[in-house]
Design an enzyme around this catalytic site. Structure first.
Site, PDB file in Angstrom:
ATOM      1  N   PHE A 187    -107.567  63.507  72.635  1.00 32.19           N
ATOM      2  CA  PHE A 187    -106.505  62.732  73.276  1.00 32.19           C
ATOM      3  C   PHE A 187    -105.705  62.025  72.187  1.00 32.19           C
ATOM      4  CE2 PHE A 187    -105.313  58.520  75.094  1.00 32.19           C
ATOM      5  CZ  PHE A 187    -104.387  58.975  76.030  1.00 32.19           C
ATOM      6  N   VAL A 188    -104.398  62.268  72.161  1.00 27.30           N
ATOM      7  CA  VAL A 188    -103.531  61.659  71.154  1.00 27.30           C
ATOM      8  C   VAL A 188    -102.547  60.742  71.866  1.00 27.30           C
ATOM      9  CG1 VAL A 188    -101.835  62.067  69.331  1.00 27.30           C
ATOM     10  CG2 VAL A 188    -103.768  63.647  69.617  1.00 27.30           C
ATOM     11  N   ARG A 198    -105.308  50.956  61.302  1.00 24.61           N
ATOM     12  CA  ARG A 198    -104.349  49.911  61.699  1.00 24.61           C
ATOM     13  C   ARG A 198    -103.878  50.118  63.133  1.00 24.61           C
ATOM     14  NH1 ARG A 198    -102.442  50.771  56.511  1.00 24.61           N
ATOM     15  NH2 ARG A 198    -100.755  52.085  57.270  1.00 24.61           N
ATOM     16  N   ALA A 251     -99.869  57.208  70.834  1.00 24.76           N
ATOM     17  CA  ALA A 251     -99.375  56.215  69.868  1.00 24.76           C
ATOM     18  C   ALA A 251     -99.997  54.876  70.256  1.00 24.76           C
ATOM     19  CB  ALA A 251     -97.852  56.163  69.880  1.00 24.76           C
ATOM     20  N   SER A 304    -104.551  55.232  60.855  1.00 26.38           N
ATOM     21  CA  SER A 304    -105.242  55.257  62.152  1.00 26.38           C
ATOM     22  C   SER A 304    -106.039  53.980  62.382  1.00 26.38           C
ATOM     23  CB  SER A 304    -106.166  56.471  62.257  1.00 26.38           C
ATOM     24  OG  SER A 304    -105.409  57.639  62.471  1.00 26.38           O
ATOM     25  N   HIS A 309    -106.303  64.809  64.633  1.00 25.11           N
ATOM     26  CA  HIS A 309    -106.352  63.408  65.060  1.00 25.11           C
ATOM     27  C   HIS A 309    -107.772  63.020  65.463  1.00 25.11           C
ATOM     28  CE1 HIS A 309    -102.093  62.175  65.213  1.00 25.11           C
ATOM     29  NE2 HIS A 309    -101.932  63.484  65.146  1.00 25.11           N
ATOM     30  N   PRO A 310    -108.143  61.790  65.175  1.00 25.19           N
ATOM     31  CA  PRO A 310    -109.480  61.318  65.576  1.00 25.19           C
ATOM     32  C   PRO A 310    -109.489  60.916  67.048  1.00 25.19           C
ATOM     33  CG  PRO A 310    -108.283  59.548  64.529  1.00 25.19           C
ATOM     34  CD  PRO A 310    -107.395  60.768  64.440  1.00 25.19           C
ATOM     35  N   GLN A 314    -105.322  51.816  65.669  1.00 23.26           N
ATOM     36  CA  GLN A 314    -106.368  51.577  66.662  1.00 23.26           C
ATOM     37  C   GLN A 314    -106.699  50.090  66.750  1.00 23.26           C
ATOM     38  OE1 GLN A 314    -109.660  54.216  67.142  1.00 23.26           O
ATOM     39  NE2 GLN A 314    -108.548  55.981  66.325  1.00 23.26           N
TER      40      GLN A 314
END
Length: 173
Positions: A119-120, A86, A122, A84, A67-68, A88
Site C-alpha cells: 500500500f503506497v 520522516r 503520501a 520514508s 516502497h516499504p 511516516q
C-alpha cells in the site's frame, strides 16, 4: 538549491541527490538526468512522472514494490530511508500503539496479497487515522484502478521530495 545548480550537476551528483525521489529507484534519477536542462521544479517533476508513465505495467508494479509497508518491518528495524522515516513520522505512524500496529499490519498483508505490492500513500499528507481509513477503503478497489491510484501516490511523494530538495511549494506543482 536552484535549477542552475541542478542543471550543472554531473551524473553521479544528480543521482546522489535525486536518487530517492522515487523510493529506492535511483535508476529513474539516472534516466531523468539525461533530460537536462530543466526549466524549473515543475519540469523536473514532469520528467520523473513521464518515466513512470512510460514503463510497462510490470515496471510500474516494481516501483511500487520498492516502497516499504507503512509502519511495517522496516520501520520497526530502523531500515527505512531517511525520507520514508520522516514521512511516516509526520503521519504519526512511528508512535502507534500495539493494537493500531497490529491492525495496520493485517491490512497491509491483505492489501499486498490482493495487489502484489505494498500500500503506497503520501503519508505526510495524512494522519494515522486517515492512513488506516484509506488503506481499508482502497483494499476493495479493482486492481487496475488501484494500480493507477498507487502510482499517483508515488508521484505525489516524488513531488513532495523534489519540493523539499529544491525549496519549492509542492502545492504549486
Amino acid at each position: 538549491m536552484d535549477m542552475e545548480q541542478v542543471n550543472s550537476m554531473d551524473f553521479g551528483e544528480f543521482v546522489d541527490v535525486f536518487g530517492n525521489v522515487i523510493e529506492r529507484c535511483p535508476l529513474i534519477a539516472a534516466a531523468v538526468w539525461s533530460q537536462r536542462p530543466f526549466s524549473g521544479l515543475e519540469d523536473l517533476e514532469k520528467h520523473f512522472s513521464a518515466f513512470i508513465d512510460a514503463l510497462p505495467q510490470s515496471g510500474q508494479e516494481g516501483i511500487l514494490r520498492c516502497h516499504p509497508d507503512l509502519a511495517g518491518r522496516e520501520l520497526q528495524r530502523g531500515t527505512l530511508t531517511a525520507e520514508s522515516q520522516r514521512e511516516q513520522s509526520s503521519a504519526g505512524l512511528t508512535s502507534l500503539g500495539a493494537e493500531e500496529r497490529l491492525q495496520l499490519a493485517e491490512l497491509n498483508a491483505r492489501y499486498r496479497a490482493r495487489f502484489g505490492f505494498p500500500f503506497v500513500l503520501a503519508a505526510r499528507l495524512r494522519d494515522r487515522d486517515a492512513v488506516l481509513r484509506e488503506l481499508a477503503r482502497r483494499l476493495h478497489r479493482p486492481p487496475a484502478q488501484e494500480l493507477r491510484t498507487a502510482l499517483g501516490e508515488v508521484k505525489k511523494i516524488g513531488r513532495l521530495r523534489l519540493a523539499d530538495l529544491l525549496g519549492g511549494d509542492p502545492a504549486r506543482l
